[in-house]
Design an enzyme around this catalytic site. Structure first.
Site, mmCIF file in Angstrom:
data_model
loop_
_atom_site.group_PDB
_atom_site.id
_atom_site.type_symbol
_atom_site.label_atom_id
_atom_site.label_comp_id
_atom_site.label_asym_id
_atom_site.label_seq_id
_atom_site.Cartn_x
_atom_site.Cartn_y
_atom_site.Cartn_z
ATOM 1 N N LYS A 78 36.340 44.422 34.381
ATOM 2 C CA LYS A 78 37.740 44.307 33.965
ATOM 3 C C LYS A 78 37.946 42.987 33.223
ATOM 4 O O LYS A 78 37.373 41.959 33.609
ATOM 5 C CB LYS A 78 38.636 44.378 35.201
ATOM 6 C CG LYS A 78 40.131 44.449 34.896
ATOM 7 C CD LYS A 78 40.940 44.572 36.192
ATOM 8 C CE LYS A 78 42.427 44.708 35.921
ATOM 9 N NZ LYS A 78 43.213 44.816 37.168
ATOM 10 N N SER A 154 46.505 48.625 37.297
ATOM 11 C CA SER A 154 46.180 48.008 36.030
ATOM 12 C C SER A 154 44.703 48.132 35.620
ATOM 13 O O SER A 154 44.396 47.934 34.445
ATOM 14 C CB SER A 154 46.549 46.525 36.072
ATOM 15 O OG SER A 154 45.768 45.838 37.019
ATOM 16 N N SER A 178 46.007 48.084 42.043
ATOM 17 C CA SER A 178 45.421 48.181 40.698
ATOM 18 C C SER A 178 43.966 48.638 40.639
ATOM 19 O O SER A 178 43.462 48.916 39.555
ATOM 20 C CB SER A 178 45.548 46.835 39.980
ATOM 21 O OG SER A 178 46.848 46.677 39.477
#
Lengths: 491, 97
Positions: A78, A154, A178
């Site tokens: 990420k 997210s 997330s």
């Protein structure tokens, strides 16, 4: 069947037997990304040259897969996790020129030491604020099961990349759901470890009392192995816990006889889609068939979790994001004629709408005259939410329920309504507030839209072992992970 | 619905947060922040009279380590990503009028 559908164990066996090379495996990821990412849009930056170079080195050194838990294993990261010399943007315009991060996050150092290979950086909601990855400044990641749907957020890029078979594993971060919510929406396995289990050093801070890095994978076994590698106390993060990291894989026995499972009635109440609730109840029946003892319990303060979370997370974010001033790194506005204007112009141009909204909400909640009514009040309710969990865990080993009240929604459907968007996280947020570990694993599909549904399993502090134990037993009984989306013409 | 946060409040808060916003944005944020704050009013119905605010999940106290110098980044590295620099320093516009 693609190489990228195999588990870590299977891949390492092939490496040991010299059926494949690390270079072939690494190249397979980049081929698959090339083939599918114009549709999925999961990656922001590829680490191709360095990854293939590292693969070549590992091939030359010879296969010693047993010595390193992740020898030659390709992984996506990420984009809010710092990677030395590899662009790290947090999907923000503000960091669009941040080409040369100076150090690796501790989780990246640990992956490198285990000889894993970083394939590239994955899309996300800007600074991890969002539930659909639509808040990225760069691109809209789509859900591999249906490109009209969001992947969740997210960590939407991480979940979509794993679901699309671009990389077998990825790291995400979870502040209010997330990792778990996108895992649920994309039909993969996502773990939010106990707060303090994994070092946050080098994870760009959103809400420091809630953030944790966690793995996204297709199987529970792979997930457990990656968590084992990235866990542990770190002198660079004083909130990392000085507690031994167990061999989580020893918990994967398939045996959950006599294990005590609690189902909070609040997690299956109105607001939860009826078919989602049905699928969760079926999963609970499966756990019973496997010998678990299941009872209904109550977490009475659950309904206050969203309000509590948005006060606390936004307050912490408003402080954490003060570091983005346009002076030491990141984008600086031109033509500001004094320092204050420079801050204001740089931040206003660099941050997207949701980030500004949360910074302002947090600044308001912390401002003079409102601190007690909003911030302190939320901290008090946070304790009550945590005590709800403590009471249940006096008598039970794990808590189960849905990860999200619904399946994935369509792109553009909720973007204009912050409160509706926030409600997606109602079942994941309490876990972050209490700091306990929780996993989302696939438990079937919704008949209306054929989108995946996620089962959430929550454990006691530092008891990821039992979370993995239950998740693995359920997975092996149902084998949902064998189903894969058809994308790019390949199953 | 009464607006909890006026456009004036929004501008005040934006200034504290070092954000420049237009009148149009102030209007929009006033509405959105007000609805979030209205939603959060539900917390006031919870009795927290004897509840200690929770600042941290784990029962940790101060974490100490030896104060030893270590190699970290060099000055050149620290300046590497700076948008503007001169003579080995970050350069900014004038601070004083």
């Amino acid at each position: 069947m693609s190489l990228l559908d195999l588990t870590i164990k299977e891949l390492q066996e092939k490496l040991s037997n010299k059926e494949i090379t690390v270079t072939e495996l690494t190249q397979a990821c980049f081929d698959r990304i090339e083939e599918t990412d114009d549709q999925v849009n999961a990656f922001l930056t590829l680490n191709k040259e360095a990854a293939l170079e590292q693969a070549k080195q590992l091939d030359e050194e010879g296969i010693d897969a047993d010595q390193f838990l992740l020898f030659g294993m390709p992984i996506g990261i990420k984009d809010n996790i710092m990677t030395k010399d590899l662009k790290t943007t947090c999907a923000s315009e503000f960091l669009s020129n941040f080409e040369d991060p100076l150090y690796d996050a501790t989780v990246i150092t640990k992956l490198k030491n285990a000889n894993a290979i970083n394939i590239g950086k994955l899309n996300m909601d800007e600074f991890a604020m969002g539930s659909s990855t639509e808040n990225s400044a760069y691109k809209k990641t789509t859900n591999p099961w249906n490109k009209d749907y969001v992947p969740g957020g997210s960590s939407g890029g991480s979940a979509a990349a794993v679901a699309a078979g671009q990389v077998p594993f990825a790291l995400g971060s979870d502040t209010g759901g997330s990792v778990r919510q996108p895992a649920s929406y994309c039909g993969v396995v996502g773990m939010k470890p106990t707060y303090g289990r994994v070092s946050r050093f080098g994870l760009v801070a959103f809400a420091s009392s809630l953030d944790q890095v966690g793995p996204l994978t297709r199987t529970v076994e792979d997930n457990a192995r990656i968590l084992e590698v990235i866990s542990g106390v770190d002198e660079m993060d004083p909130t990392s816990a000085n507690i031994d990291v167990p061999n989580f894989q020893e918990a994967l026995t398939g045996d959950i006889k006599g294990l005590k499972v609690a189902v909070p009635k609040e997690y299956l109440q109105e607001g939860v889609d009826e078919e989602v609730a049905n699928k969760i109840n079926q999963a609970i029946d499966t756990l019973k068939e496997l010998g678990a003892e299941v009872d209904e319990v109550s977490l009475p303060h659950s309904k206050y979790a969203i309000a509590t979370y948005y006060m606390l997370a936004s307050s912490e974010a408003s402080a954490n994001l003060a570091r983005f001033d346009g002076i030491r790194y990141g984008k600086r506005a031109e033509n500001a004629d004094n320092l204050i204007e420079l801050y204001k112009q740089s931040r206003s141009k660099g941050f997207g709408d949701e980030v500004k909204r949360r910074i302002m909400l947090g600044t308001f909640a912390l401002s003079s005259g409102y601190y007690d009514a909003y911030y302190k009040k939320a901290q008090q309710v946070r304790r009550l939410i945590t005590e709800d969990f403590e009471k249940v865990f006096e008598n039970y080993d794990v808590i189960v329920g849905p990860t999200s009240p619904t399946t994935a929604f369509k792109i553009g459907e909720q973007i204009d309504d912050p409160l509706t968007m926030y409600a997606n996280d109602i079942l994941t947020i309490p876990v972050n507030l209490a700091g306990v570990p929780a996993i989302s694993i696939p438990c079937g599909f919704h008949s209306d839209n054929d989108m995946p549904i996620g089962l959430q399993i929550i454990g006691k502090h530092f008891d990821e072992g039992n979370v993995y134990r239950v998740a693995h037993a359920y997975e092996q009984q149902t084998m949902h992970y064998k189903q894969k989306p058809a994308i790019g013409g390949v199953n | 619905m009464s607006k909890k946060i006026s456009t004036e409040d929004v501008k005040h808060v934006a200034n504290l947060a070092r954000l420049a916003i237009t009148d149009e944005e102030a209007e929009k944020y006033s509405e959105q922040l007000s609805s979030i704050i209205n939603f959060s009013e539900q917390l006031s119905e919870v009795d927290t009279s004897n509840v200690k605010p929770m600042t941290h999940v784990l029962d940790m106290k101060n974490v100490f380590r030896e104060d030893e110098p270590k190699d970290w980044i060099t000055k050149e590295e620290a300046l590497k990503n700076a948008p503007d620099k001169a003579d080995g320093q970050f350069r900014v516009p004038s601070i004083l009028e």
